[in-house]
Design a protein around this motif. Structure first.
Motif, mmCIF file in Angstrom:
data_model
loop_
_atom_site.group_PDB
_atom_site.id
_atom_site.type_symbol
_atom_site.label_atom_id
_atom_site.label_comp_id
_atom_site.label_asym_id
_atom_site.label_seq_id
_atom_site.Cartn_x
_atom_site.Cartn_y
_atom_site.Cartn_z
ATOM 1 N N ASP A 4 -20.042 3.766 23.295
ATOM 2 C CA ASP A 4 -20.942 4.118 22.186
ATOM 3 C C ASP A 4 -20.837 3.142 21.007
ATOM 4 O O ASP A 4 -21.474 3.330 19.971
ATOM 5 N N LYS A 5 -20.009 2.090 21.188
ATOM 6 C CA LYS A 5 -19.886 1.006 20.203
ATOM 7 C C LYS A 5 -19.578 1.515 18.791
ATOM 8 O O LYS A 5 -20.150 1.044 17.803
ATOM 9 N N ASP A 6 -18.660 2.478 18.715
ATOM 10 C CA ASP A 6 -18.303 3.007 17.393
ATOM 11 C C ASP A 6 -16.938 2.489 16.930
ATOM 12 O O ASP A 6 -16.322 3.054 16.027
ATOM 13 N N PHE B 102 -10.819 9.957 24.011
ATOM 14 C CA PHE B 102 -10.139 10.283 25.268
ATOM 15 C C PHE B 102 -11.086 10.148 26.464
ATOM 16 O O PHE B 102 -10.724 9.615 27.522
ATOM 17 N N GLU B 103 -12.316 10.623 26.312
ATOM 18 C CA GLU B 103 -13.284 10.583 27.410
ATOM 19 C C GLU B 103 -13.631 9.150 27.798
ATOM 20 O O GLU B 103 -13.702 8.810 28.981
ATOM 21 N N GLU B 104 -13.852 8.291 26.803
ATOM 22 C CA GLU B 104 -14.208 6.901 27.079
ATOM 23 C C GLU B 104 -13.082 6.164 27.808
ATOM 24 O O GLU B 104 -13.318 5.435 28.770
ATOM 25 N N PHE B 105 -11.850 6.383 27.340
ATOM 26 C CA PHE B 105 -10.747 5.670 27.949
ATOM 27 C C PHE B 105 -10.456 6.195 29.357
ATOM 28 O O PHE B 105 -10.113 5.428 30.257
ATOM 29 N N SER B 106 -10.610 7.497 29.562
ATOM 30 C CA SER B 106 -10.438 8.084 30.894
ATOM 31 C C SER B 106 -11.452 7.498 31.864
ATOM 32 O O SER B 106 -11.127 7.146 33.004
ATOM 33 N N ASP C 260 -8.131 2.401 18.248
ATOM 34 C CA ASP C 260 -8.737 1.081 18.024
ATOM 35 C C ASP C 260 -7.939 0.021 18.775
ATOM 36 O O ASP C 260 -6.952 0.325 19.455
ATOM 37 N N VAL C 261 -8.360 -1.248 18.652
ATOM 38 C CA VAL C 261 -7.732 -2.334 19.415
ATOM 39 C C VAL C 261 -6.255 -2.475 19.076
ATOM 40 O O VAL C 261 -5.402 -2.624 19.959
ATOM 41 N N PHE D 55 -10.960 -2.735 25.449
ATOM 42 C CA PHE D 55 -11.617 -1.969 24.385
ATOM 43 C C PHE D 55 -13.138 -2.109 24.475
ATOM 44 O O PHE D 55 -13.871 -1.121 24.408
ATOM 45 N N ALA D 56 -13.616 -3.348 24.662
ATOM 46 C CA ALA D 56 -15.062 -3.594 24.732
ATOM 47 C C ALA D 56 -15.682 -2.915 25.945
ATOM 48 O O ALA D 56 -16.806 -2.401 25.882
#
Length: 466
Positions: A62-64, A69-73, A32-33, A56-57
């Protein structure tokens, strides 16, 4: 120094990816943030106000409320790609390093003069090996966890950080700094923009009058084509009648621009330092637009009345104002005000969102050696985004025009916005809300093109460096 820890882009990313479990303090598989900010700080990356939230935004697709790991990569890869393009656009001689002269030139391209001392301050803030030049690795490591990714955002970051003392947290539509205002560039920009708007509106005025004519008079039982509409207008008042209402349309540019400028400036001055985020610019822009519209709305009403007038009905703008005031009172000058203000929100929001999406998509797919898409791409993005914005807000614009015009039409029932929408839907169906949209779309490309050409000529004539 941080630069010595990471010997290459690949090693840097691999090290961070191995550290992902350390960021995930509560071991739920997401960051999280708060975890992001704390974890990056532990790695030596101090985050400015709102920067962790912006990262973060951007990454939380997927706005969860959590980055896996995949999103940040994915965020890191996309961000690094944009940083590479920006680095190449700064590296004027393409030698793989950025020096003080190249930074000064980039500022000059935006109409800003940067001193040798300030250019050296920028280099010193990024330079990890003491060479007073910045290579790709140093650039990437400095900006990898700074959400600024294009040249204008990075220069804005420099302008409003402690690195440079050439401005403060003030941000206004054209990013004027104190230096620009002192040298007079800000008013030259506004004059150039105002002249571009005046010539553009005059050049497309016949199509604008046709749009208003069809919005008010066209219906299922009285279909008006473009050719028939122009024939009717020319027959009734001659070729010159195609420009009815254009005078007040041009005159209102100056007060509208000035009020927008002041309202936008005051809104962003209220922000206590820090980087101005996109949603804050949108909110400031919407508020500025609403403020300007409120102030000059009576001129909008007169423009509609003058556009629809019969030959001899009004001798001019002042005669029109006097007759409206005498016959209908002050309230007549604010007919259609509610749908007009409501229309600003979908238009501005969709226009901005589509423009940024298209521009970034083009850069992501086609840009190789520059972070600047070029004027043709920007014009294309602007045209499409403006069209999408108009599609969303056009029904409100039509209702506004009908409400402005109905008071001047003999025997016309004076109805509210909601009743007028119901009436149009019942008699003409959903597409009745889009009467006149064809000439409205037809004027978009010539209006944008004329505006751009005149703006560039005015900039050149006023001595604004490019």
């Amino acid at each position: 120094k941080r630069g010595s820890v990471f010997s290459s882009a690949r090693q840097h990313l691999q090290l961070f990816f191995r550290s992902f479990p350390k960021l995930d303090a509560n071991k739920d598989g997401k960051v999280d943030v708060s975890e992001l900010k704390t974890g990056l700080a532990a790695m030596g990356f101090s985050m400015g106000k709102g920067e962790a939230q912006k990262i973060f935004a951007s990454g939380d697709t997927d706005k969860d409320e959590g980055l896996d790991f995949e999103e940040f990569s994915k965020y890191l890869k996309e961000h690094e790609k944009k940083l590479r393009l920006t680095f190449k656009s700064l590296d004027k001689n393409q030698d793989g390093r950025i020096d003080a002269r190249e930074i000064q030139q980039s500022f000059k391209d935006l109409g800003l003069n940067l001193t040798d001392r300030d250019a050296e301050k920028i280099l010193h803030s990024i330079d990890a090996d003491g060479t007073m030049t910045v290579d790709w690795n140093e650039w990437r490591e400095h900006f990898l966890f700074n959400p600024a990714d294009d040249l204008q955002e990075i220069i804005r970051y420099w302008k409003h950080s402690t690195v440079l003392d050439i401005g403060d947290s003030l941000t206004i539509p054209d990013e004027f700094t104190e230096e620009e205002k002192t040298t007079g560039i800000w008013w030259k920009q506004l004059v150039a923009g105002g002249m571009a708007g005046a010539v553009s509106r005059t050049g497309t005025a016949p199509l604008d009058r046709m749009k208003v004519f069809m919005q008010v008079h066209s219906s299922k039982s009285n279909k008006i084509s473009l050719v028939d509409g122009f024939k009717q207008m020319i027959k009734e008042g001659g070729v010159a009648s195609l420009w009815r209402g254009n005078g007040v349309n041009v005159i209102k540019i100056a007060p509208e621009t000035a009020i927008k400028f002041m309202a936008y400036e005051q809104k962003l001055l209220a922000k206590d330092g820090g980087k101005i985020q996109s949603h804050e610019r949108f909110m400031a822009g919407s508020l500025a637009g609403a403020t300007a519209q409120t102030a000059i709305y009576p001129m909008e009403v007169m423009k509609t009345r003058l556009t629809l007038r019969k030959t001899g009905q009004y001798s001019g703008m002042f005669d029109c104002a006097k007759k409206i005031l005498k016959k209908e009172g002050v309230k007549a000058f604010y007919k259609g005000y509610v749908p007009n203000i409501l229309g600003i929100i979908p238009y501005a929001g969709i226009d901005l969102a589509v423009y940024e999406t298209l521009k970034n998509a083009w850069l992501s797919r086609y840009a190789k050696d520059t972070a600047n898409p070029g004027i043709l791409v920007l014009l294309g993005c602007g045209t499409i985004s403006s069209t999408c914005g108009q599609l969303a807000s056009y029904p409100l614009a039509l209702v506004r025009t009908r409400m402005q015009a109905q008071a001047s039409m003999e025997g016309s029932e004076q109805v509210s916005m909601s009743k007028l929408v119901k009436k149009i839907m019942q008699k003409e169906g959903f597409f009745g809300l889009y009467r006149g949209i064809l000439p409205n779309f037809m004027k978009v490309i010539p209006a944008v093109s004329i505006s751009y050409v005149v703006y560039e000529y005015m900039r050149s004539g006023l001595g604004i460096s490019k």
